[in-house]
Design an enzyme around this catalytic site. Sequence first.
Site, PDB file in Angstrom:
ATOM      1  N   HIS A   1       0.962  -1.290  -0.149  1.00 42.58           N
ATOM      2  CA  HIS A   1      -0.012   0.007   0.128  1.00 42.58           C
ATOM      3  C   HIS A   1       1.089   1.295   0.130  1.00 42.58           C
ATOM      4  CE1 HIS A   1      -3.411  -2.531   1.087  1.00 42.58           C
ATOM      5  NE2 HIS A   1      -2.593  -3.072   1.959  1.00 42.58           N
TER       6      HIS A   1
ATOM      7  N   SER B   1      16.321  18.607 -18.213  1.00 46.70           N
ATOM      8  CA  SER B   1      15.202  19.671 -18.612  1.00 46.70           C
ATOM      9  C   SER B   1      15.626  20.766 -19.472  1.00 46.70           C
ATOM     10  CB  SER B   1      14.494  20.105 -17.422  1.00 46.70           C
ATOM     11  OG  SER B   1      13.697  21.160 -17.399  1.00 46.70           O
TER      12      SER B   1
END
Length: 503
Positions: free
Chosen positions: A164, A285
Amino acid sequence: MWQRCNTVSNLFRTRLAKEFDDRTARFHTSVVEDLRMFNEDVDGTMAHDIMLHEQGIMDAETLKKILGALQEIKEEWKNGELEIGAEYEDIHPFIEARVIEKIGLEAGGAMHTGRSRNDQVMVDMKMVTKKEMLAIAENVLNLVKTMCELADKHTETAMVYYTHGQPAMIGTFGHYLLAYVDQYMRDYQRIKQCYDRVNYNPLGATAIGGTNFRISRLRTSELLGFDYIQENSVDAVSSRDWAMEITSVLSILMANMSRMAADFVMWSGAEFQYITVADEYSSSSSIMPQKVNPSTLELIRGKSAEVFGTLQEIMTMVKGLPTGYYQDLQQTKIALWRAFDTTRTSVEVLNGAISTLTVNEDKMMAQVKGSFIFAVQLAETLAEDEALTFREAYKITAEVVKKLVSEDRTLEDLTAEEVQKVAKDLFGKDIKVSSSIAEKVSNPKKALNNLRSPGSPHPAEIGMAVENRLELRERYWKELDFLKIKLVIAADNLKNAIAKYTA
Ligand code: ARG
């Protein structure tokens, strides 16, 4: 790109009064995707015509001329001398027309005896498919090797396992990697089993119902490297279950890789820093100068969608299609080729990214230390050592954890007295807890070595598992070699037969 050729472009539109206009021709043709099976198409024709001759259906002189013309065409193709325009519905009439242009209709017109484009395209596709499957299977086994070697270095590298998305239990990076090794092993098995089902020769089915000519389907199988014939002629030209199966198997492989890639993308992030993807597999980037993006791994995820799409494409194509050949089926190739290319390169690139990544053991350990993943160890130790059921031990541990959390402490500074007090408060039981309880349950090394269940991250067990997987991989590698050798032998048989009949 498309221009009229001098060769006879119109072999069989005899029944039709008009040509396709240019736009329809471009819409209808499959020549672009057919180029990938150019050599297979020529080989298939050679094998078929040799068989026709051996069966007494084609005379020696005709065969010799056809084989000679086909050899020239293969050479022309290799040298980039051929221009194949959209005036050809597909590669098959182009090659037939080229043969006829070279040796005349008298001899060349015999080339297509006792077959149809429907079985021809199937045998071509299956030949390409078999090679592609072997290449992908080989890549998968290379990836397995890389992962095993990395796992072997990290049998003791403790890390947090998550369920989870929450810290769950202690594990090791080596054990984690082996979880994927086992999945990739099953991927290999699926590819191999699927290969065995593809390995049936459809040639000789003709359009759908066989031929009056006494052809030998076994002989063409032998010359083209098929283990069996795809017996029923309707099945041979109509079915595409094999293509659905391959794209399923490749989709599963992509899904497995994608999931592992998702872990690595997350773990390379600043909050984890468990691993660093090598620069040669990272991008940056255009605006943020600091960025190092694990984009190669992101693309493994992204491209899995593309491969799933090919399965969907073929399933949708086939569903509701009545039995027999329909032009719809022409689209199968496009989906298949894309599945092969994307999967093959994905496995290769993933292998490269894994073999160059850096594992930051200290960052993994930093998360292990002070985390509550050892709560299970505490509960199990209590349940083992004392007269407590597991559920009682669980509840005691839960109280202990709550207390530690509220006091901003960790399991590492837990005392035996605290545990004893909780047991007394909750169940009125006097239990005897070892004074070294904290160390016993929250020392990562001890915790790992205390694991006893088969398949757990116990370091000794992982070491053995790596060895075992490498051995299995060796066996699979030999199995692949054998399949490749069989294709080489078939190619040799064909070469010898060509030499014999062109001498
Ligand atoms: N280009 C076709 C394909 O790829 C070959 C078979 C054509 N058969 C036919 N009856 N039109 O499927």
